[in-house]
Design a protein around this motif. Structure first.
Motif, PDB file in Angstrom:
ATOM      1  N   ASN A  21       1.894  -4.644  -9.787  1.00  0.00           N
ATOM      2  CA  ASN A  21       2.756  -4.695  -8.605  1.00  0.00           C
ATOM      3  C   ASN A  21       4.143  -5.236  -8.954  1.00  0.00           C
ATOM      4  O   ASN A  21       5.167  -4.733  -8.468  1.00  0.00           O
ATOM      5  CB  ASN A  21       2.125  -5.567  -7.520  1.00  0.00           C
ATOM      6  CG  ASN A  21       0.911  -4.907  -6.883  1.00  0.00           C
ATOM      7  OD1 ASN A  21       0.672  -3.710  -7.039  1.00  0.00           O
ATOM      8  ND2 ASN A  21       0.130  -5.702  -6.156  1.00  0.00           N
TER       9      ASN A  21
ATOM     10  N   ARG B  90       0.839  -1.208   0.000  1.00  0.00           N
ATOM     11  CA  ARG B  90       0.000   0.000   0.000  1.00  0.00           C
ATOM     12  C   ARG B  90       0.869   1.251   0.000  1.00  0.00           C
ATOM     13  O   ARG B  90       0.555   2.238  -0.698  1.00  0.00           O
ATOM     14  CB  ARG B  90      -0.919  -0.020   1.228  1.00  0.00           C
ATOM     15  CG  ARG B  90      -1.848   1.194   1.338  1.00  0.00           C
ATOM     16  CD  ARG B  90      -2.710   1.357   0.116  1.00  0.00           C
ATOM     17  NE  ARG B  90      -3.593   2.514   0.211  1.00  0.00           N
ATOM     18  CZ  ARG B  90      -4.086   3.161  -0.836  1.00  0.00           C
ATOM     19  NH1 ARG B  90      -3.795   2.769  -2.080  1.00  0.00           N
ATOM     20  NH2 ARG B  90      -4.889   4.193  -0.664  1.00  0.00           N
TER      21      ARG B  90
ATOM     22  N   LYS C  48      -3.873  -6.044 -11.568  1.00  0.00           N
ATOM     23  CA  LYS C  48      -3.255  -5.273 -10.477  1.00  0.00           C
ATOM     24  C   LYS C  48      -2.004  -5.988  -9.966  1.00  0.00           C
ATOM     25  O   LYS C  48      -0.982  -5.342  -9.668  1.00  0.00           O
ATOM     26  CB  LYS C  48      -4.256  -5.096  -9.331  1.00  0.00           C
ATOM     27  CG  LYS C  48      -3.680  -4.427  -8.086  1.00  0.00           C
ATOM     28  CD  LYS C  48      -3.258  -2.980  -8.381  1.00  0.00           C
ATOM     29  CE  LYS C  48      -2.850  -2.222  -7.131  1.00  0.00           C
ATOM     30  NZ  LYS C  48      -1.527  -2.594  -6.603  1.00  0.00           N
TER      31      LYS C  48
ATOM     32  N   ARG D  97       6.163  -2.589 -11.015  1.00  0.00           N
ATOM     33  CA  ARG D  97       6.678  -1.504 -10.184  1.00  0.00           C
ATOM     34  C   ARG D  97       7.888  -1.960  -9.375  1.00  0.00           C
ATOM     35  O   ARG D  97       8.857  -1.213  -9.198  1.00  0.00           O
ATOM     36  CB  ARG D  97       5.581  -0.981  -9.259  1.00  0.00           C
ATOM     37  CG  ARG D  97       4.553  -0.108  -9.960  1.00  0.00           C
ATOM     38  CD  ARG D  97       3.469   0.361  -9.001  1.00  0.00           C
ATOM     39  NE  ARG D  97       2.541   1.282  -9.652  1.00  0.00           N
ATOM     40  CZ  ARG D  97       1.409   1.714  -9.117  1.00  0.00           C
ATOM     41  NH1 ARG D  97       1.066   1.299  -7.899  1.00  0.00           N
ATOM     42  NH2 ARG D  97       0.622   2.548  -9.769  1.00  0.00           N
TER      43      ARG D  97
ATOM     44  N   GLU E  12       1.382   7.093  -6.533  1.00  0.00           N
ATOM     45  CA  GLU E  12       0.286   8.039  -6.771  1.00  0.00           C
ATOM     46  C   GLU E  12       0.624   9.449  -6.320  1.00  0.00           C
ATOM     47  O   GLU E  12      -0.192  10.362  -6.484  1.00  0.00           O
ATOM     48  CB  GLU E  12      -0.979   7.545  -6.041  1.00  0.00           C
ATOM     49  CG  GLU E  12      -1.508   6.216  -6.570  1.00  0.00           C
ATOM     50  CD  GLU E  12      -2.509   5.571  -5.625  1.00  0.00           C
ATOM     51  OE1 GLU E  12      -2.870   6.251  -4.631  1.00  0.00           O
ATOM     52  OE2 GLU E  12      -2.913   4.428  -5.864  1.00  0.00           O
TER      53      GLU E  12
ATOM     54  N   ASP F  59       2.089   1.774  -3.498  1.00  0.00           N
ATOM     55  CA  ASP F  59       1.035   2.321  -4.353  1.00  0.00           C
ATOM     56  C   ASP F  59       0.840   3.807  -4.094  1.00  0.00           C
ATOM     57  O   ASP F  59       0.686   4.609  -5.040  1.00  0.00           O
ATOM     58  CB  ASP F  59      -0.285   1.584  -4.100  1.00  0.00           C
ATOM     59  CG  ASP F  59      -0.278   0.173  -4.656  1.00  0.00           C
ATOM     60  OD1 ASP F  59       0.667  -0.188  -5.396  1.00  0.00           O
ATOM     61  OD2 ASP F  59      -1.215  -0.594  -4.345  1.00  0.00           O
TER      62      ASP F  59
END
Length: 772
Positions: free
Chosen positions: A617, A519, A613, A620, A526, A522
């Motif tokens: 992950n 999280r 998704k 990234r 963002e 992410d």
């Protein structure tokens, strides 16, 4: 006496010669089983209250059952110790009552079972539950004692099943020979030929015969002669050209002495009789029927195993004791058959002490039969069935195809969703207040790739009054939150598991930290840097805290595999952080939350957007400035995860290509250095095999080409398509065999369960359709 015998005889109850009160015993059984059944409805307090003061064998078994349920739901050490003691008392009490029944001329005499069979079943149930608790115990000694008890229980159950089979044969003789007198003569011969044999082994041995012998007495003993040490614990082959399955009774082959003489005589009498003809609907006349009602068949698959598959209200069950014995025997024999059929290869030698093979289809059919009965045996059978389909089948990827010739409501192979929905509706109606069945409904939703629905069901269920069941509910919510990428809910739920359960707290902290780490990544992507840093700090705290709980729980005297996994991961990242001059979290390469998803087979439950998704992950993580410093094992893990996602997206060729190009090009020795993720390479070979299996025409016809759920349609592939599938199945076998023969590696038992299931399914397919 052997060492095992000494263990099991310790604390043996003193045998009493008091006469049995048949009416009181029937009432004891009814009250005790009804009390135990309350646990199926989450009423643990009511169950314990109802059992207070009861001292019969049935009461003690029910108390042991309550302890067993609590221990297997929560894995708590103190609860397991209490369950072990209760089950030992139940076993001793059952033996005492069995001895009384053998020496009491007024004891209950069934039309189907030998005198005292109800108490033998109590003993077997206590032994099996004790064996399961023993395996979960931290002590290797307790585990071995449990395995020996399971062997003893198997021998009892085998004998009870043989008595049922003789009942079936006797009914067929009565029906087909056309007269009650001829049937009576045959049964008299059957009794006289076996009158000197007592096949049931109990300690101490009991030789006496009841005063009112049944015509179906003296159950068949097993004719196994091979050493237990030679047995491998894999699913038993079901197709043998040299030993074909027969539809007619062929006697006791290979026996010597009086049994052989009698077998020859009975062979001549039954040579042309189809034992199953009466079971398929041929009703005898009243004169043929005598005192035994006809059997009515409602399913078609059990005849090849000699099983009775009838409804619970069938007239064959004249009394509650027969119902108890039949449902309990099917429950326990089914559990044993199922357990042994999926033992990982690495445990085969350890479990050789049991000395028998499992048969998955037979075990499943017996559990389905037990689930028909509205008693605690039926409820437990349903739990095992859901545990199999939503647990093991949900965990594995290669399992036997459903038989398109078998009606939907008689399926046991694959994932029979229609039949499971019917069973779930029945259990919800039978136990309306239980969270057990709400959890299973959520698991079925997740199996259909609707994880959000599963989370909704679990959230709506409320809190259970039973601590162990509440822990199971929260753990299921944790996994669904993980698999649906609800990271903060995942972390919150796993930390709640820490408060509810002490089984694997290292795992709980580790996955909670992994979820918060993802999280934070992410949020950083963002642009929410401050919030990302806050969660990153918390993630690092939880991950580093996890190793402090390693080693506090063991199974069979060994540390839990996930505990060792967690310890090694944290050590590796700490070392890399120091070597690379970066923060601890920057040294983490492959997202650990994605590894956790793979190890729980979460990709199998994801819809397309959730799979995408997970791909994001991985991408990234590979853009990290320290990614190039990651070793070959981390690169292999990333490749394996990506291939698994592609396979679930039904991009099979692409999945296989990246495994071949990035993993299979390396020698096995490249993955053996200390501290490496040694599990990823053998798992990659298994994953390649899954792709081959799912490229079969037969698979595509039944599941389509889009994201596949667990249920299949009733369509069949053509003969030409089946022949073409042999190449895919041969490829699957080749790669599964490579994974099987890899040797010892981290998490080998977990991956070994998938390998065992795969080899069983592949072998069954080849026996039916041939090999390339």
């Amino acid at each position: 006496m052997s060492v095992f015998g000494k263990w099991l005889s310790r604390g043996k109850a003193t045998v009493s010669h008091e006469r049995l009160d048949l009416q009181a015993e029937a009432q004891n059984m009814d009250l005790a089983l009804r009390a135990a059944e309350k646990i199926m409805n989450d009423d643990i307090v009511g169950a314990e209250e109802a059992l207070k003061g009861g001292d019969s064998a049935f009461h003690k078994l029910s108390k042991g059952t309550l302890g067993f349920m609590k221990s297997t739901l929560g894995f708590e050490q103190e609860v397991m110790k209490e369950a072990t003691q209760l089950l030992a008392e139940a076993e001793n009490s059952a033996y005492t009552y069995y001895y009384k029944a053998q020496h009491d001329t007024s004891a209950f005499q069934s039309n189907i079972y030998d005198k005292g069979a109800e108490f033998l079943l109590c003993q077997a149930e206590a032994q099996i539950m004790s064996a399961v608790v023993g395996v979960l115990n931290e002590s290797l000694t307790e585990s071995l004692k449990g395995f020996y008890k399971m062997r003893k229980a198997y021998m009892i159950l085998e004998s009870l099943m043989a008595q049922e089979q003789k009942y079936m044969q006797a009914r067929a003789v009565q029906s087909l020979q056309g007269s009650h007198m001829a049937s009576k003569e045959s049964l008299t011969s059957l009794h006289s030929a076996h009158s000197n044999t007592n096949p049931i082994i109990v300690e101490p041995p009991v030789q006496s015969q009841p005063a009112k012998p049944s015509g179906l007495r003296n159950a068949m003993t097993s004719n196994r002669t091979e050493s237990p040490d030679s047995d491998e614990f894999v699913e038993a082959d079901e197709n043998h050209s040299q030993h074909p399955v027969t539809q007619k009774y062929e006697g006791h082959l290979g026996k010597s002495g009086p049994r052989q003489d009698f077998g020859d005589d009975l062979d001549q009498k039954l040579q042309r009789l189809d034992v199953n003809s009466n079971l398929l609907g041929t009703s005898p006349t009243p004169s043929e029927m005598g005192s035994r009602p006809p059997l009515s068949r409602t399913t078609t698959g059990g005849s090849k195993f000699g099983l009775i598959e009838i409804e619970a209200d069938d007239q064959v069950f004249k009394n509650s004791l027969d119902v108890f014995i039949h449902s309990g025997t099917n429950l326990m024999f089914g559990i044993i058959s199922l357990m042994i059929s999926v033992i990982p290869p690495t445990f085969a030698k350890v479990l050789a002490v049991i000395g028998f093979r499992g048969n998955r289809e037979k075990g499943m059919r017996m559990l389905w039969q037990a689930s028909r009965f509205s008693n605690v045996n039926g409820g437990m059978a349903a739990l095992v069935l859901f545990g199999w389909y939503n647990g093991l089948i949900g965990f594995c990827d290669i399992y036997s195809d459903p038989d398109p010739s078998v009606p939907l409501m008689d399926q046991v192979e694959g994932y029979p969703s229609d039949r499971l929905k019917g069973l779930l509706a029945e259990m919800r109606n039978r136990y309306p207040d239980s969270h057990l069945w709400m959890i299973e409904e959520a698991r079925m939703a997740a199996a259909g790739r609707d994880i959000d629905r599963a989370l909704e069901l679990l959230g709506r269920a409320g809190k259970s009054d039973m601590k162990q069941l509440q822990a199971l509910q929260v753990f299921e919510k944790s996994l669904n939150a993980q698999n649906s990428h609800h990271y903060e809910l995942c972390a919150e739920s796993f930390l709640e598991c820490v408060e509810l359960n002490a089984w694997s707290q290292a795992l709980y902290y580790f996955v909670a930290g992994a979820a918060l780490l993802q999280r934070s990544r992410d949020l950083a992507a963002e642009g929410s840097a401050a919030e990302a840093q806050k969660l990153a700090t918390l993630a690092e705290e939880h991950i580093k805290k996890a190793p402090s709980f390693v080693g506090k729980k063991k199974m069979m005297g060994r540390q839990l595999p996930f505990d060792l996994f967690v310890q090694r991961k944290v050590n590796k990242w700490t070392a890399n952080s120091a070597a690379w001059g970066c923060s601890f979290l920057d040294a983490v390469g492959v997202p650990p939350i994605e590894e956790s998803i793979f190890l729980w087979n979460g990709y199998k439950k994801m819809n397309e957007s959730q799979l995408q998704k997970s791909l994001q992950n991985l991408e990234r993580a590979e853009q990290s400035p320290h990614w190039d410093k990651q070793g070959i094992d981390a690169q292999t893990v990333a490749t394996l995860l990506r291939a698994t996602i592609y396979r679930n997206l039904r991009q099979h060729k692409k999945a296989q290509a990246i495994l071949e190009e990035n993993v299979f090009v390396h020698d096995k020795s490249a993955f053996s250095a200390p501290g490496m993720d040694t599990w990823a390479a053998p798992a990659s070979y298994y994953e390649h095999a899954v792709n081959s299996w799912q490229q079969r025409n037969e698979y595509i016809v039944r599941f389509g080409t889009s994201l596949a759920g667990p249920s299949a349609n009733q369509q069949s592939a053509s003969n030409a398509e089946i022949v073409a599938d042999r190449v895919h199945v041969a490829s699957a076998r080749k790669h599964v065999e490579t994974a099987k023969n890899w040797g010892s590696y981290e998490l080998d038992a977990r991956i070994g369960m998938k390998i065992t299931a795969a080899l069983g399914a592949i072998g069954k397919w080849e026996a039916r359709n041939g090999v390339a």
